[in-house]
Scaffold this active site. Structure first.
Site, mmCIF file in Angstrom:
data_model
loop_
_atom_site.group_PDB
_atom_site.id
_atom_site.type_symbol
_atom_site.label_atom_id
_atom_site.label_comp_id
_atom_site.label_asym_id
_atom_site.label_seq_id
_atom_site.Cartn_x
_atom_site.Cartn_y
_atom_site.Cartn_z
ATOM 1 C CG HIS A 12 -4.440 -3.871 -4.811
ATOM 2 N ND1 HIS A 12 -4.101 -3.520 -3.803
ATOM 3 C CD2 HIS A 12 -5.533 -4.490 -5.198
ATOM 4 C CE1 HIS A 12 -5.186 -4.612 -2.983
ATOM 5 N NE2 HIS A 12 -5.848 -5.021 -3.857
ATOM 6 C CG HIS A 14 -6.061 -9.860 -5.894
ATOM 7 N ND1 HIS A 14 -5.708 -10.337 -4.766
ATOM 8 C CD2 HIS A 14 -6.354 -8.591 -5.888
ATOM 9 C CE1 HIS A 14 -5.910 -9.452 -3.757
ATOM 10 N NE2 HIS A 14 -6.385 -8.676 -4.394
ATOM 11 C CG HIS A 187 -6.189 -6.415 0.604
ATOM 12 N ND1 HIS A 187 -5.266 -6.793 -0.007
ATOM 13 C CD2 HIS A 187 -7.147 -6.487 -0.431
ATOM 14 C CE1 HIS A 187 -5.352 -7.120 -1.308
ATOM 15 N NE2 HIS A 187 -6.602 -6.920 -1.683
ATOM 16 C CD GLU A 190 -11.873 -4.681 -0.375
ATOM 17 O OE1 GLU A 190 -11.310 -5.436 0.166
ATOM 18 O OE2 GLU A 190 -12.365 -4.657 -1.494
#
Ligand code: HPA
Ligand code: ZN
Length: 321
Positions: A12, A14, A187, A190
């Protein structure tokens, strides 16, 4: 001990969020792009809370204007991964930040990213839509993903503001990506509660969840995750930097793992959160006493959950021993 040389897997990460602030500032100056006051006096990214983080993140991407910029960015990401002996990583990349959603342009950007190379690190891409850009853009992004699915593009995902629209609004985009043979992650959990994780599982039929840590609030969901083997891409340093949890001591990663949930560990957006994979391991050792066996088990879970092909996994397994 220092975990720097211990082999690692990161699922994970970005790509745009891994851009060093100095690199972004340099590009913005080179191209005379006004990206606003996104840096503090020390030159670090400046934000407070998740909303501002997303704004600063999107502003920073405006400095990334050409395929060559993405090639340089990918090269620097690979070098950082190598420094921490991350032997395999999957990176989220958003065509929305690659010169618009023109498919021809996307292919050029993708090609440039694949030109980057560092010995000993394998990088794969997860094409990612941005939830707060809405379902129509998500469908266009899924089309970009479907058109380029293959050796490098192995997955499709969704990031952005979790409270934008319902998970089901994005089902069509995820269906398109699934039909193109891509593996799926999104996602959830979170910022949203356990229900956001349920909705994402039920409506998008993903096999991994980005974050998902709020699942801890629903024992039925914890049992479901443990039984089905759905994998959480947990980012402890990110969660603490953004204030999802006040400290690692209060973070549920160890409880989730001990309940049988498959957890993995990643950095999300390392320069934004002042973290790297070595620090993540060090903190897990400090707070939860995790050691060699735990980190080998973590690698095994991550390798199993990786979206790359079986041959790549077999080759990687040897480097993880
Ligand atoms: N959550 C949602 N979207 C994001 C994140 C994150 O942690 N990082 C970059 N885009
Ligand atoms: Zn993320």
């Amino acid at each position: 001990m220092s975990w720097k040389t211990f082999p690692k897997i990161e699922l994970h990460l970005h790509l745009e969020g891994a851009a060093d602030p100095a690199f972004i500032r340099g590009l913005a100056q080179e191209k005379s792009v006004d990206i606003g006051g996104i840096f503090d006096e020390e030159g670090a990214y400046k934000y407070s809370g998740f909303g501002e983080f997303l704004q600063v993140y999107e502003a920073a991407t405006q400095a990334l204007q050409s395929p060559e910029d993405f090639q340089r960015l990918t090269q620097s990401v690979l070098e950082n991964l190598a420094e921490h002996n991350v032997v395999y990583a999957e990176t989220f990349v958003s065509p929305d930040f690659c010169g618009g959603r023109d498919l021809g342009a996307w292919r050029e950007y993708l090609h440039a990213m694949q030109e980057a190379h560092v010995e000993g690190v394998t990088l794969k891409g997860i094409v990612t839509c941005i939830r707060h850009f809405g379902p129509d853009k998500a469908r266009e992004t899924a089309l970009c993903a479907a058109e380029t699915a293959g050796d490098w593009v192995v997955g499709f995902g969704m990031g952005g503001a979790e409270d934008a629209g319902k998970a089901g609004d994005f089902a069509y985009a995820f269906d398109m990506a699934r039909e193109a043979g891509l593996r799926l992650t999104s996602h959830a959990g979170e910022w949203g509660g356990a229900q956001s994780v349920w909705d994402t599982i039920n409506d998008l039929r993903i096999e991994r969840i980005g974050h998902g840590v709020h699942a801890i609030e629903d024992p039925k969901l914890v049992d479901y995750l443990a039984e089905t083997g759905l994998v959480l891409e947990v980012n402890p340093g990110s969660n603490i930097a953004l204030g999802v949890y006040p400290s690692l001591e209060q973070h549920p990663i160890a409880k989730l793992r001990d309940a049988g949930v498959k957890v993995t560990v990643s950095t999300d957006d390392p320069p934004f959160f002042h973290t790297d994979m070595t620090q993540e391991f060090e903190q897990l050792e400090r707070v939860f006493g995790w050691g060699v066996d735990d980190f080998h088990a973590l690698n095994a879970t991550a390798l199993d959950a990786a979206f790359c092909d079986a041959d790549t996994k077999e080759a990687l397994a040897k480097t993880l021993e």
